[in-house]
Scaffold this motif. Sequence first.
Motif, PDB file in Angstrom:
ATOM      1  N   SER B  65       0.352  -1.114  -0.116  1.00  0.00           N
ATOM      2  CA  SER B  65       0.056  -0.040  -0.326  1.00  0.00           C
ATOM      3  C   SER B  65       0.921   1.275  -0.484  1.00  0.00           C
ATOM      4  CB  SER B  65      -0.757  -0.172   1.142  1.00  0.00           C
ATOM      5  OG  SER B  65      -0.173  -0.126   1.670  1.00  0.00           O
ATOM      6  N   ALA B  66       0.261   2.103  -0.382  1.00  0.00           N
ATOM      7  CA  ALA B  66       0.892   3.366   0.363  1.00  0.00           C
ATOM      8  C   ALA B  66       0.650   4.528  -0.069  1.00  0.00           C
ATOM      9  CB  ALA B  66       0.837   4.352  -2.045  1.00  0.00           C
ATOM     10  N   SER B  67       0.723   5.686   0.762  1.00  0.00           N
ATOM     11  CA  SER B  67       0.162   6.591   1.484  1.00  0.00           C
ATOM     12  C   SER B  67       1.276   8.333   1.038  1.00  0.00           C
ATOM     13  CB  SER B  67       0.326   6.357   2.875  1.00  0.00           C
ATOM     14  OG  SER B  67       1.266   6.521   3.537  1.00  0.00           O
ATOM     15  N   ARG B  68       0.668   9.088   0.800  1.00  0.00           N
ATOM     16  CA  ARG B  68       1.044   9.844   0.833  1.00  0.00           C
ATOM     17  C   ARG B  68       0.604  11.253   1.930  1.00  0.00           C
ATOM     18  NH1 ARG B  68       1.845  13.886  -4.203  1.00  0.00           N
ATOM     19  NH2 ARG B  68       2.460  15.254  -3.360  1.00  0.00           N
ATOM     20  N   PRO B  69       1.391  11.263   3.311  1.00  0.00           N
ATOM     21  CA  PRO B  69       0.023  12.152   4.476  1.00  0.00           C
ATOM     22  C   PRO B  69       0.979  13.584   4.301  1.00  0.00           C
ATOM     23  CG  PRO B  69       2.585  11.003   5.063  1.00  0.00           C
ATOM     24  CD  PRO B  69       2.125  10.650   3.583  1.00  0.00           C
ATOM     25  N   GLN B  70       2.321  14.157   3.518  1.00  0.00           N
ATOM     26  CA  GLN B  70       2.348  15.478   2.822  1.00  0.00           C
ATOM     27  C   GLN B  70       3.008  15.428   1.845  1.00  0.00           C
ATOM     28  OE1 GLN B  70       5.334  16.621   6.037  1.00  0.00           O
ATOM     29  NE2 GLN B  70       5.551  15.281   7.157  1.00  0.00           N
ATOM     30  N   ASP B  71       2.680  16.311   0.994  1.00  0.00           N
ATOM     31  CA  ASP B  71       3.053  17.481  -0.406  1.00  0.00           C
ATOM     32  C   ASP B  71       3.940  16.603  -0.868  1.00  0.00           C
ATOM     33  OD1 ASP B  71       3.915  20.023  -2.607  1.00  0.00           O
ATOM     34  OD2 ASP B  71       1.724  18.395  -2.089  1.00  0.00           O
ATOM     35  N   ARG B  72       4.894  16.297   0.052  1.00  0.00           N
ATOM     36  CA  ARG B  72       6.436  16.183  -0.865  1.00  0.00           C
ATOM     37  C   ARG B  72       6.878  14.326  -0.570  1.00  0.00           C
ATOM     38  NH1 ARG B  72       9.502  21.881  -0.626  1.00  0.00           N
ATOM     39  NH2 ARG B  72       8.054  21.295   1.865  1.00  0.00           N
ATOM     40  N   GLN B  73       5.244  13.842   0.432  1.00  0.00           N
ATOM     41  CA  GLN B  73       6.642  13.205   1.362  1.00  0.00           C
ATOM     42  C   GLN B  73       5.577  11.338   0.959  1.00  0.00           C
ATOM     43  OE1 GLN B  73       5.423  12.638   5.473  1.00  0.00           O
ATOM     44  NE2 GLN B  73       7.030  11.554   5.468  1.00  0.00           N
ATOM     45  N   PHE B  74       6.173  10.542   0.241  1.00  0.00           N
ATOM     46  CA  PHE B  74       5.697   9.113  -0.209  1.00  0.00           C
ATOM     47  C   PHE B  74       6.326   8.240   0.276  1.00  0.00           C
ATOM     48  CE2 PHE B  74       2.635   8.461  -3.062  1.00  0.00           C
ATOM     49  CZ  PHE B  74       3.019   7.742  -4.240  1.00  0.00           C
ATOM     50  N   ILE B  75       5.097   6.967   1.217  1.00  0.00           N
ATOM     51  CA  ILE B  75       5.579   6.290   2.131  1.00  0.00           C
ATOM     52  C   ILE B  75       4.572   4.960   1.235  1.00  0.00           C
ATOM     53  CG2 ILE B  75       5.303   5.236   4.119  1.00  0.00           C
ATOM     54  CD1 ILE B  75       4.546   7.769   5.088  1.00  0.00           C
ATOM     55  N   LEU B  76       5.715   3.657   1.512  1.00  0.00           N
ATOM     56  CA  LEU B  76       5.099   3.120   0.893  1.00  0.00           C
ATOM     57  C   LEU B  76       5.230   1.391   1.995  1.00  0.00           C
ATOM     58  CD1 LEU B  76       4.766   1.320  -1.986  1.00  0.00           C
ATOM     59  CD2 LEU B  76       6.572  -0.014  -1.705  1.00  0.00           C
ATOM     60  N   SER B  77       4.425   0.478   2.219  1.00  0.00           N
ATOM     61  CA  SER B  77       3.868   0.325   3.011  1.00  0.00           C
ATOM     62  C   SER B  77       3.258  -1.355   2.957  1.00  0.00           C
ATOM     63  CB  SER B  77       3.022   0.852   4.049  1.00  0.00           C
ATOM     64  OG  SER B  77       3.475   1.755   4.500  1.00  0.00           O
ATOM     65  N   SER B  78       3.691  -2.088   3.531  1.00  0.00           N
ATOM     66  CA  SER B  78       2.969  -3.915   3.743  1.00  0.00           C
ATOM     67  C   SER B  78       2.826  -3.866   5.106  1.00  0.00           C
ATOM     68  CB  SER B  78       3.683  -4.599   3.003  1.00  0.00           C
ATOM     69  OG  SER B  78       3.730  -5.987   2.914  1.00  0.00           O
ATOM     70  N   LYS B  79       1.853  -4.865   5.420  1.00  0.00           N
ATOM     71  CA  LYS B  79       1.780  -5.147   6.772  1.00  0.00           C
ATOM     72  C   LYS B  79       2.669  -6.343   6.513  1.00  0.00           C
ATOM     73  CE  LYS B  79      -3.001  -3.345   7.777  1.00  0.00           C
ATOM     74  NZ  LYS B  79      -4.457  -3.445   7.723  1.00  0.00           N
ATOM     75  N   LYS B  80       2.895  -7.512   5.843  1.00  0.00           N
ATOM     76  CA  LYS B  80       3.175  -8.277   6.040  1.00  0.00           C
ATOM     77  C   LYS B  80       4.073  -9.032   4.845  1.00  0.00           C
ATOM     78  CE  LYS B  80      -0.135 -10.852   9.253  1.00  0.00           C
ATOM     79  NZ  LYS B  80      -0.552 -12.734   9.725  1.00  0.00           N
ATOM     80  N   LEU B  81       5.399  -9.025   4.906  1.00  0.00           N
ATOM     81  CA  LEU B  81       5.887  -9.073   3.965  1.00  0.00           C
ATOM     82  C   LEU B  81       5.960 -10.684   3.272  1.00  0.00           C
ATOM     83  CD1 LEU B  81       8.540  -6.917   4.007  1.00  0.00           C
ATOM     84  CD2 LEU B  81       7.116  -6.910   2.510  1.00  0.00           C
ATOM     85  N   LEU B  82       6.107 -10.802   1.812  1.00  0.00           N
ATOM     86  CA  LEU B  82       5.985 -12.126   0.836  1.00  0.00           C
ATOM     87  C   LEU B  82       7.289 -12.154   0.478  1.00  0.00           C
ATOM     88  CD1 LEU B  82       2.566 -11.911  -0.955  1.00  0.00           C
ATOM     89  CD2 LEU B  82       2.921 -12.362   1.453  1.00  0.00           C
TER      90      LEU B  82
END
Lengths: 112, 113
Positions: B65-82
């Motif tokens: 999943s991805a999120s953009r909490p601020q204008d110039r910040q982009f985060i890639l996440s996973s709860k459980k890696l494969l």
Amino acid sequence: SQQGEEDPQALSIQEGENATMNCSYKTSINNLQWYRQNSGRGLVHLILIRSNEREKHSGRLRVTLDTSKKSSSLLITASRAADTASYFCATDKTDSWGKLQFGAGTQVVVTP
Amino acid sequence: SQTIHQWPATLVQPVGSPLSLECTVEGTSNPNLYWYRQAAGRGLQLLFYSVGIGQISSEVPQNLSASRPQDRQFILSSKKLLLSDSGFYLCAWSFGGSYNEQFFGPGTRLTVL
């Protein structure tokens, strides 16, 4: 799925020679871009050619675009050892909101 | 001038562990932001893109999943890696409102064991 396909997959040349690689794509595009990637690094933008352009130059780089054949070529003249890298074409399809689709790349090795 | 940062540079994680990769851009406002994954010897696969804060478009259904909490910040996440999440992750930006060249960060090499 990949929109662009580069040819050849690998190219080995000597310094001073020219390197030519090709890219074919499948659907209508807004523009086509070429990028370079040194091993284990991020991509560096080289050149962008729009769908209404046929040829573009930047330093030792020459790019052609033939929209009727859905193909592009990248020519690097007078290659140097520092040109050793992988080269990718990327297409921006019509109505794709700038999303790029990359080919698998051409790996170029320039030996001194 | 604009710069893009990614961290960490390398990461080794066990299967089932969470993931958070961060990307920040400096020197521009309201950029378009992109996450790509590159398998060994292959081209780039677009995972997510964003044209504004809180706006995320997913290209490939997957474990990430991805999120953009601020204008110039982009985060890639996973709860459980494969295991299949291993690869080279690249963040990129382009000028907002235009869809031209993209500028790439240095990448994160993720190995899932």
